[in-house]
Write a protein that holds these residues in place. Sequence first.
Motif, PDB file in Angstrom:
ATOM      1  N   LEU A 180      48.959  48.064  49.268  1.00 50.76           N
ATOM      2  CA  LEU A 180      48.886  47.055  48.210  1.00 50.76           C
ATOM      3  C   LEU A 180      47.561  47.164  47.478  1.00 50.76           C
ATOM      4  O   LEU A 180      46.534  47.501  48.079  1.00 50.76           O
ATOM      5  CB  LEU A 180      49.003  45.653  48.806  1.00 50.76           C
ATOM      6  CG  LEU A 180      50.137  45.411  49.793  1.00 50.76           C
ATOM      7  CD1 LEU A 180      50.046  44.006  50.359  1.00 50.76           C
ATOM      8  CD2 LEU A 180      51.482  45.662  49.137  1.00 50.76           C
ATOM      9  N   THR A 181      47.601  46.865  46.176  1.00 55.68           N
ATOM     10  CA  THR A 181      46.377  46.780  45.389  1.00 55.68           C
ATOM     11  C   THR A 181      46.359  45.452  44.658  1.00 55.68           C
ATOM     12  O   THR A 181      47.404  44.919  44.298  1.00 55.68           O
ATOM     13  CB  THR A 181      46.274  47.939  44.375  1.00 55.68           C
ATOM     14  OG1 THR A 181      47.433  47.958  43.551  1.00 55.68           O
ATOM     15  CG2 THR A 181      46.119  49.279  45.096  1.00 55.68           C
ATOM     16  N   ARG A 182      45.162  44.941  44.451  1.00 56.99           N
ATOM     17  CA  ARG A 182      45.004  43.670  43.739  1.00 56.99           C
ATOM     18  C   ARG A 182      44.528  43.953  42.321  1.00 56.99           C
ATOM     19  O   ARG A 182      43.589  44.721  42.111  1.00 56.99           O
ATOM     20  CB  ARG A 182      43.999  42.773  44.454  1.00 56.99           C
ATOM     21  CG  ARG A 182      43.908  41.379  43.837  1.00 56.99           C
ATOM     22  CD  ARG A 182      42.926  40.479  44.552  1.00 56.99           C
ATOM     23  NE  ARG A 182      41.595  41.057  44.478  1.00 56.99           N
ATOM     24  CZ  ARG A 182      40.774  41.175  45.513  1.00 56.99           C
ATOM     25  NH1 ARG A 182      41.128  40.764  46.711  1.00 56.99           N
ATOM     26  NH2 ARG A 182      39.582  41.713  45.360  1.00 56.99           N
ATOM     27  N   ARG A 183      45.195  43.341  41.364  1.00 62.33           N
ATOM     28  CA  ARG A 183      44.789  43.393  39.957  1.00 62.33           C
ATOM     29  C   ARG A 183      44.563  41.944  39.539  1.00 62.33           C
ATOM     30  O   ARG A 183      45.510  41.161  39.504  1.00 62.33           O
ATOM     31  CB  ARG A 183      45.871  44.014  39.078  1.00 62.33           C
ATOM     32  CG  ARG A 183      46.306  45.384  39.481  1.00 62.33           C
ATOM     33  CD  ARG A 183      45.456  46.431  38.798  1.00 62.33           C
ATOM     34  NE  ARG A 183      45.767  47.742  39.365  1.00 62.33           N
ATOM     35  CZ  ARG A 183      45.964  48.806  38.658  1.00 62.33           C
ATOM     36  NH1 ARG A 183      45.908  48.746  37.361  1.00 62.33           N
ATOM     37  NH2 ARG A 183      46.186  49.962  39.254  1.00 62.33           N
ATOM     38  N   GLY A 184      43.333  41.591  39.288  1.00 64.20           N
ATOM     39  CA  GLY A 184      43.015  40.190  38.992  1.00 64.20           C
ATOM     40  C   GLY A 184      43.294  39.363  40.235  1.00 64.20           C
ATOM     41  O   GLY A 184      42.770  39.647  41.311  1.00 64.20           O
ATOM     42  N   GLU A 185      44.165  38.368  40.106  1.00 64.56           N
ATOM     43  CA  GLU A 185      44.487  37.493  41.234  1.00 64.56           C
ATOM     44  C   GLU A 185      45.768  37.903  41.954  1.00 64.56           C
ATOM     45  O   GLU A 185      46.120  37.300  42.967  1.00 64.56           O
ATOM     46  CB  GLU A 185      44.629  36.048  40.750  1.00 64.56           C
ATOM     47  CG  GLU A 185      43.343  35.458  40.227  1.00 64.56           C
ATOM     48  CD  GLU A 185      43.516  34.018  39.803  1.00 64.56           C
ATOM     49  OE1 GLU A 185      44.554  33.407  40.099  1.00 64.56           O
ATOM     50  OE2 GLU A 185      42.582  33.486  39.166  1.00 64.56           O
TER      51      GLU A 185
END
Length: 140
Positions: A111-116
């Motif tokens: 998984l990757t986080r973009r912003g929130e």
Amino acid sequence: MTKMKNPEDVPGAFQAAWNNHDMAALGDLFDPDATFVNRFGHYVRGIEQIVALHTPIHETIYRDSTLLNELIDVDPVADGVAVIHFWSRLTAGAAHPAGPHVVDTLILAVLTRRGENWRIRALENVTLTNPRTGEAVLRG
């Protein structure tokens, strides 16, 4: 767009999209460059290909199927990156050529986080089988 605020939200969001047979919602779970390996070893890249892989089966053999997902663990590996594992129980219905049956798989996702929000960057799904006989194994 499906909001996954924490890595722990992914199994439930995947389950909801599957159970609603909503391929747009399924696509929303993935990063645009995501990869997906299904339980038969079919590899695709990108949301369009992931949705294209799932649409025909949700219109036919899995149109009455459901998933029940259970998070095993979350492993944060860097800021904005996590690896998760979760159990997934597929209950196929009468639409499946083999008739109603249950299949257990183990899913690994990066998984990757973009912003929130978190998105699936890579997902691999492995069917639980007996290595000596090839027979499906259901976990307890």
